[in-house]
Enzyme design. Structure first.
Site, mmCIF file in Angstrom:
data_model
loop_
_atom_site.group_PDB
_atom_site.id
_atom_site.type_symbol
_atom_site.label_atom_id
_atom_site.label_comp_id
_atom_site.label_asym_id
_atom_site.label_seq_id
_atom_site.Cartn_x
_atom_site.Cartn_y
_atom_site.Cartn_z
ATOM 1 N N HIS A 242 7.447 8.822 -6.042
ATOM 2 C CA HIS A 242 8.690 9.513 -5.704
ATOM 3 C C HIS A 242 9.841 8.520 -5.498
ATOM 4 O O HIS A 242 9.777 7.387 -5.975
ATOM 5 C CB HIS A 242 8.461 10.428 -4.500
ATOM 6 C CG HIS A 242 7.233 11.269 -4.649
ATOM 7 N ND1 HIS A 242 7.161 12.350 -5.506
ATOM 8 C CD2 HIS A 242 5.986 11.150 -4.092
ATOM 9 C CE1 HIS A 242 5.947 12.872 -5.463
ATOM 10 N NE2 HIS A 242 5.211 12.160 -4.616
ATOM 11 N N GLU B 198 7.108 10.975 2.259
ATOM 12 C CA GLU B 198 6.149 10.315 1.378
ATOM 13 C C GLU B 198 6.791 9.155 0.627
ATOM 14 O O GLU B 198 6.167 8.093 0.460
ATOM 15 C CB GLU B 198 5.577 11.320 0.382
ATOM 16 C CG GLU B 198 4.532 10.725 -0.562
ATOM 17 C CD GLU B 198 4.029 11.707 -1.598
ATOM 18 O OE1 GLU B 198 3.176 11.315 -2.408
ATOM 19 O OE2 GLU B 198 4.500 12.872 -1.602
ATOM 20 N N HIS C 114 0.432 7.353 -3.279
ATOM 21 C CA HIS C 114 0.958 8.641 -2.832
ATOM 22 C C HIS C 114 0.364 9.028 -1.488
ATOM 23 O O HIS C 114 -0.604 8.422 -1.007
ATOM 24 C CB HIS C 114 0.621 9.736 -3.855
ATOM 25 C CG HIS C 114 1.367 9.609 -5.132
ATOM 26 N ND1 HIS C 114 2.527 10.292 -5.389
ATOM 27 C CD2 HIS C 114 1.115 8.853 -6.238
ATOM 28 C CE1 HIS C 114 2.970 9.970 -6.594
ATOM 29 N NE2 HIS C 114 2.130 9.096 -7.138
ATOM 30 N N GLU D 19 -4.207 9.055 -3.314
ATOM 31 C CA GLU D 19 -3.611 9.862 -2.250
ATOM 32 C C GLU D 19 -4.177 9.286 -0.953
ATOM 33 O O GLU D 19 -5.335 9.528 -0.606
ATOM 34 C CB GLU D 19 -3.984 11.335 -2.408
ATOM 35 C CG GLU D 19 -3.476 11.969 -3.697
ATOM 36 C CD GLU D 19 -2.005 12.350 -3.651
ATOM 37 O OE1 GLU D 19 -1.351 12.064 -2.629
ATOM 38 O OE2 GLU D 19 -1.505 12.933 -4.633
#
Length: 251
Positions: free
Chosen positions: A47, A84, A139, A216
C-alpha cells in the site's frame, strides 16, 4: 501532479525532496561484504500513505495475468488507527537495513509513505527488472477481529510466473519457518494450511518472473496481533526473523 504519483513508473520510488527519504529506504547497493553478498532482494511495503485520498488512481484496473484488478488499495488499520501502510513501511525499512548489513543489494518498491501507488503490476516489474534473487511483499491482514495469526502467500501458476512457482514455494517456506520461530506468532487458523496459502489473484505474484511471496504478518483487526504489530520492539523482531528467512533461502 499528485504527490508521489510520479513513482508509478520508476524502478524504485524516491522522495522528491532531498533528505526526505530515510537512509534505510534508498536502493544503494551492498553495504559491504557479508553472508548475502551478491544477492539482490526486492522488498515491497504494501500500500502507500496517499492511496486512500486518491481512489481515481488506485481504483484504475490493471491486467494481472488472468483478469483485471485495482491498481492498488488503501489497506487496513488497527482499531486504534495504526495504518497498514505505516506498518509495512516501518518493517520494510528495518528489514532492508539488516539485509544490507549482510551484504545484499536491496530495493524497495516505494521510497516513502506519503505517495500514491505504485500499482501492483509495477511492484512486480521492479523485482523483474532488478533480476531479484527473491522478493517479499509485506502486509497486515484485515480479517475478522476473532481471527489471529500470520500466513505466507505463495503463487499459483498463471502464465508468465510458471517458472517461479517452485522456487517461490521454497522461499515462502523459509520465510514462514523463520518468522514463526523468531516471533512466536501462530499460523493463521482462518485460511491456508500450516501458515501457507496459495493464490492466483494477486498481481504482485502473477506478474513476477522472480521468486516472490507475500506475508500477512498478523491480523491488524485482532487485538492481540494489533498490540504486537503496533510495538516498535516487536516490529524489529519481525524484521530480524524475515532477514533470517531470506538468509536461509539464499545461502
Amino acid at each position: 501532479m499528485i504527490a508521489g504519483l510520479a513513482c508509478l513508473g520508476l524502478v524504485a520510488c524516491h522522495a522528491s525532496a532531498a533528505g526526505s527519504e530515510p537512509p534505510a529506504a534508498r536502493s544503494v547497493g551492498s553495504a559491504g561484504a557479508g553472508r548475502l553478498s551478491g544477492k539482490v532482494i526486492v522488498i515491497d511495503p504494501g500500500h502507500n500513505g496517499g492511496n486512500a485520498a486518491h481512489p481515481e488512481v488506485i481504483n484504475k484496473p490493471v491486467w494481472v495475468g488472468n483478469g483485471r484488478k485495482a491498481c492498488n488499495t488503501a489497506g487496513t488499520a488497527t482499531a486504534d488507527g495504526y495504518a497498514e501502510h505505516a506498518f509495512t513501511w516501518d518493517v520494510s525499512n528495518r528489514l532492508a537495513k539488516m539485509l544490507r548489513a549482510r551484504g545484499a543489494e536491496v530495493t524497495l518498491t516505494r521510497g516513502g509513505d506519503s505517495g500514491v501507488g505504485p500499482c501492483v503490476t509495477e511492484r512486480a516489474a521492479i523485482g523483474n527488472r532488478a533480476h531479484a534473487d527473491a522478493a517479499l511483499s509485506i502486509h497486515g491482514d484485515g480479517a475478522a477481529a476473532s481471527k489471529h495469526g500470520f500466513h505466507v502467500i505463495l503463487p499459483l501458476p498463471v502464465g508468465r510466473n510458471r517458472g517461479i512457482v517452485a522456487p517461490s514455494a521454497r522461499l515462502g517456506e523459509a520465510i514462514r519457518d523463520a518468522y514463526r520461530s523468531g516471533t512466536g506468532m501462530p499460523y493463521a487458523g482462518y485460511l491456508g494450511k500450516d501458515g501457507l496459502d496459495r493464490r492466483d489473484d494477486l498481481g504482485g505474484l502473477n506478474m513476477s518472473t522472480v521468486p516472490a511471496v507475500f506475508i500477512e504478518c498478523g491480523n491488524m483487526k485482532n487485538a492481540g496481533d494489533a498490540a504486537r504489530m503496533s510495538s516498535a520492539a516487536f516490529r524489529q523482531l519481525m524484521a530480524e526473523s524475515l532477514a533470517e528467512g531470506f538468509e536461509n533461502y539464499l545461502r
